[in-house]
Enzyme design. Structure first.
Site, short mmCIF file in Angstrom:
data_model
loop_
_atom_site.label_atom_id
_atom_site.label_comp_id
_atom_site.label_asym_id
_atom_site.label_seq_id
_atom_site.Cartn_x
_atom_site.Cartn_y
_atom_site.Cartn_z
CB THR A 57 -14.13 -43.15 69.37
OG1 THR A 57 -14.53 -42.19 68.39
CG2 THR A 57 -15.22 -44.19 69.50
CE LYS A 84 4.48 -60.91 71.47
NZ LYS A 84 4.11 -61.61 72.71
NE ARG A 106 -12.69 -46.16 65.75
CZ ARG A 106 -12.76 -44.84 65.64
NH1 ARG A 106 -11.68 -44.15 65.36
NH2 ARG A 106 -13.90 -44.22 65.80
C1 NCD Z 1 -14.63 -40.39 63.25
C2 NCD Z 1 -14.18 -41.77 62.85
O1 NCD Z 1 -13.13 -42.23 63.31
O2 NCD Z 1 -14.90 -42.37 62.10
N1 NCD Z 1 -13.93 -39.87 64.33
C3 NCD Z 1 -14.17 -40.30 65.57
O3 NCD Z 1 -14.90 -41.22 65.80
N2 NCD Z 1 -13.57 -39.61 66.54
C4 NCD Z 1 -14.64 -39.45 62.14
C5 NCD Z 1 -13.37 -39.21 61.41
O4 NCD Z 1 -12.35 -39.82 61.70
O5 NCD Z 1 -13.43 -38.39 60.50
#
Ligand code: NCD
Length: 309
Positions: A57, A84, A106
């Site tokens: 991603t 830190k 994320r």
């Molecule tokens: C997904 C995630 O991280 O939610 N993977 C990703 O985006 N590459 C799906 C997963 O980790 O199973």
């Protein structure tokens, strides 16, 4: 309507999803050019803010941003002042003060992307928050399905496996239902969430009964890192009951497509030979992901017109 942020598939109606997929189609051929770049986001700064491990991603977003000529900053929690002890809020306020135009986030906590929108003016793109949502994954899946079948409406789709821990399952089921597909969620009761009846999907605990009627079989990764209890006896047992292997592939209709968001546990939810079968669209999903992320970045940041406005 699309924007100002991309947090949740529930915010996108069929028209918005169609606009994103149509726009992605336009970006797809950038990948075929000798110079894979368009000036669309020149002068815009995008920060990839990753508090949780990711390979595909993060790289996919970074390629999409670079192909749009944005300036890209990669921030990963490891090796930053988060290590830190800097708080999420202070990190957000620092990025705000630096004037970034968009943040791709994320985070291991569900709701983190939404929280970020309260602290920054930048557009926020959710690249996966806890077990909650992963909208660009769902959009690239819809793109891949539409590209293969010419439509999403009316298709029979099964989403199989570890649904309870999966932000991908939540996002992709929502997107599929919005686009008019018929979705069956398949898995052991321990791996299905309690409120499934609100998703607009059917539920089954018998993969073999579902396979013959499918157009798309969508396999989920078994998310060991999110399991804090015993959800099934052993990986072998899981593979035997819920895994897609050559015998089950033979039962799937010939035209059916197999999707997986990656990373795959080969030998658990999918065997190696099925992952490499001609009707597995897993590498197509990866390449379509770049075009879809370009599309979303373009639509949220408004391209050069947006920059001048
Ligand atoms: C997904 C995630 O991280 O939610 N993977 C990703 O985006 N590459 C799906 C997963 O980790 O199973």
């Amino acid at each position: 309507m699309i924007g100002p942020d991309l947090l949740d598939m529930a915010d996108l109606d069929a028209e918005a999803i169609t606009t994103i997929l149509d726009t992605a189609e336009g970006f797809k051929d950038v990948a075929l050019r000798p110079i894979k770049k368009v000036p669309t986001l020149r002068g815009r700064t995008v920060c990839n803010l990753f508090f949780e491990d990711s390979t595909r991603t993060r790289i996919s977003f970074e390629i999409a941003e670079k192909r749009l000529s944005a300036d890209v900053i990669n921030f990963s929690a490891k090796g930053s002042s988060v290590a830190k002890g800097e708080s999420f809020k202070d990190t957000a306020l620092t990025l705000q003060a630096m004037g970034v135009d968009a943040i791709v986030i994320r985070h291991a906590a569900s709701g983190a992307a939404q929280q970020l929108t309260r602290w920054v003016d930048a557009r926020v793109l959710n690249a996966g928050d806890g077990t909650h949502q992963h909208p660009t994954q769902a959009l690239l899946d819809l793109y891949t399905i539409r590209e293969r079948f010419g439509r999403v409406e009316g298709l029979e789709v099964a989403v199989v496996g570890d649904v309870v821990h999966s932000r991908v399952a939540r996002s992709v089921c929502q997107g599929l239902v919005t686009m008019g597909a018929h979705v069956t969620v398949v898995g052991p009761p321990t791996l299905l969430p309690p409120a499934l009846e609100t998703w607009g999907v059917r539920v089954s605990h018998d993969l073999d009964a579902v396979l013959p009627g499918l157009d798309v079989c969508y396999l989920l990764r078994v998310q060991r890192e999110r399991m804090h209890a015993q959800f099934f006896p052993t990986s072998r047992e899981y593979a035997r009951i819920w895994g897609l292997d050559a015998d089950r592939l033979a039962v799937l209709p010939e035209h059916a497509a197999i999707l997986h968001p990656g990373p795959m546990n080969r030998g658990v939810e999918i065997t190696a030979d099925v992952a490499d079968a001609p009707n597995a669209l897993i590498t197509e999903q990866v390449s379509n992901g770049i075009a879809v992320r370009m599309s979303v970045l373009y639509l949220l940041l408004g391209g050069e017109e947006g920059a001048e406005a």
